[in-house]
Design an enzyme around this catalytic site. Structure first.
Site: not given
Ligand code: AMP
Length: 292
Positions: A31, A37, A148, A150, A153, A176, A185-186
């Site tokens: 979120g 995202h 990409e 992460d 991950q 991005v 990033s959040s």
């Protein structure tokens, strides 16, 4: 757009979509949606008839001293962004429904998860892989889109999908970035305005590494020394790790070989905010010296 909180209901819905021959794409997030995202959702929308977005701040991938409790959770705003991005199902379970009483089975990730993020954040990748596996089982997705941003991950997930014959197609999309190069990033909202300016050193470090590689530098230690100097130019920056790995295997290397793709990995604290970033390094073709 339908919002679903219950894992069993999401799974039943996915099963009936499959029975109706719908191609399902899933985008998994924690979120606090941003342009990164939205980039994943755009590809999902292009690739599949049904798009499932998952929002779940997974407690099992946070360490005890990490930011689980303060992680941003702007659900109403996220839901509006998801709807505008063409999401069909927003799956937002709570932790109790994902880990009901007696839960005890975990994915045990291997070598690819041991260094860098895995070393700095013990238990992170096992927790992440476990929830990704659960979300794949619940969403029954044919396609899953990851960023990409992460990179490790993604490597862990790709390995798990192969190792467990999961059958979901994994699609990766490039990082991005904001106009000044900082990856969206959040966690960027934690940065003060001064820190936000300093945070561009991660991208500047990546650009510096690319410049050196374009000039023919192949010793990773030397490249990392220069990257470190760029990052240290920001007074509030503290390096957690830097590394250069083979882009496929994530194995570390001393020397860059031609015709191989590498990835520069960065984790840097800017004040009390930990940021990660990475970029591909592509060594020059080797100069072929003609035989005398
Ligand atoms: P998160 O919500 O941070 O767990 O990220 C969810 C997904 O979005 C992961 O696949 C991330 O790699 C991807 N993502 C996050 N930030 C970016 C970005 N700046 N560019 C591309 N993908 C991203």
């Amino acid at each position: 757009m339908q919002i679903i909180n219950d894992p069993a209901q999401m799974q039943k819905t996915a099963e009936s979509l499959r029975l109706r021959h719908q191609l399902i794409a899933v985008v998994m997030t924690m979120g606090a949606l941003h342009e990164g995202h939205l980039g994943l959702l755009k590809i999902a929308r292009e690739k599949a008839g049904t798009v499932i977005l998952t929002i779940f701040v997974n407690p099992r991938q946070f360490g005890p001293d990490e930011d689980f409790h303060r992680y941003p959770r702007p659900f109403e705003k996220d839901a509006a962004m998801a709807k505008a991005a063409g999401v069909d199902y927003l799956f937002a379970p709570d932790a109790d429904s994902m880990y009901s009483e007696g839960f005890q089975t975990q994915v045990n990730t291997g070598d690819v998860a041991n260094r860098f993020e895995g070393e700095k954040r013990p238990g992170h990748f096992n927790g992440m892989a476990t929830v990704v596996l659960k979300l794949l089982m619940i969403s029954k997705a044919h396609i899953a889109i990851f960023g990409e941003k992460d990179a490790q991950q993604l490597a862990v997930i790709k390995r798990m999908v192969r190792d467990f014959n999961i059958g979901t197609r994994i699609i990766e999309i490039p990082i991005v970035r904001n106009e000044d190069g900082l990856a969206t990033s959040s966690r960027n909202i934690y940065l003060s305005s001064q820190e936000r300016q300093q945070a561009t050193v991660l991208y500047q470090g990546i650009l510096r590494a690319r410049e050196l590689v374009a000039q023919g530098m192949i010793e990773t230690e030397k490249i990392l020394e220069e990257v470190t100097a760029v990052i240290r130019s920001a007074p509030d920056a503290t390096i957690d790790y830097t590394g250069i790995v083979d882009a496929d295997s994530f194995a570390e290397t001393d020397i860059l070989h031609p015709n191989t793709l590498y990835r520069l990995l960065l984790a840097v604290w800017i004040g009390s905010t930990r940021l990660i970033d990475n970029g591909i390094l592509e060594p020059l073709e080797q100069n072929t010296v003609p035989d005398a």
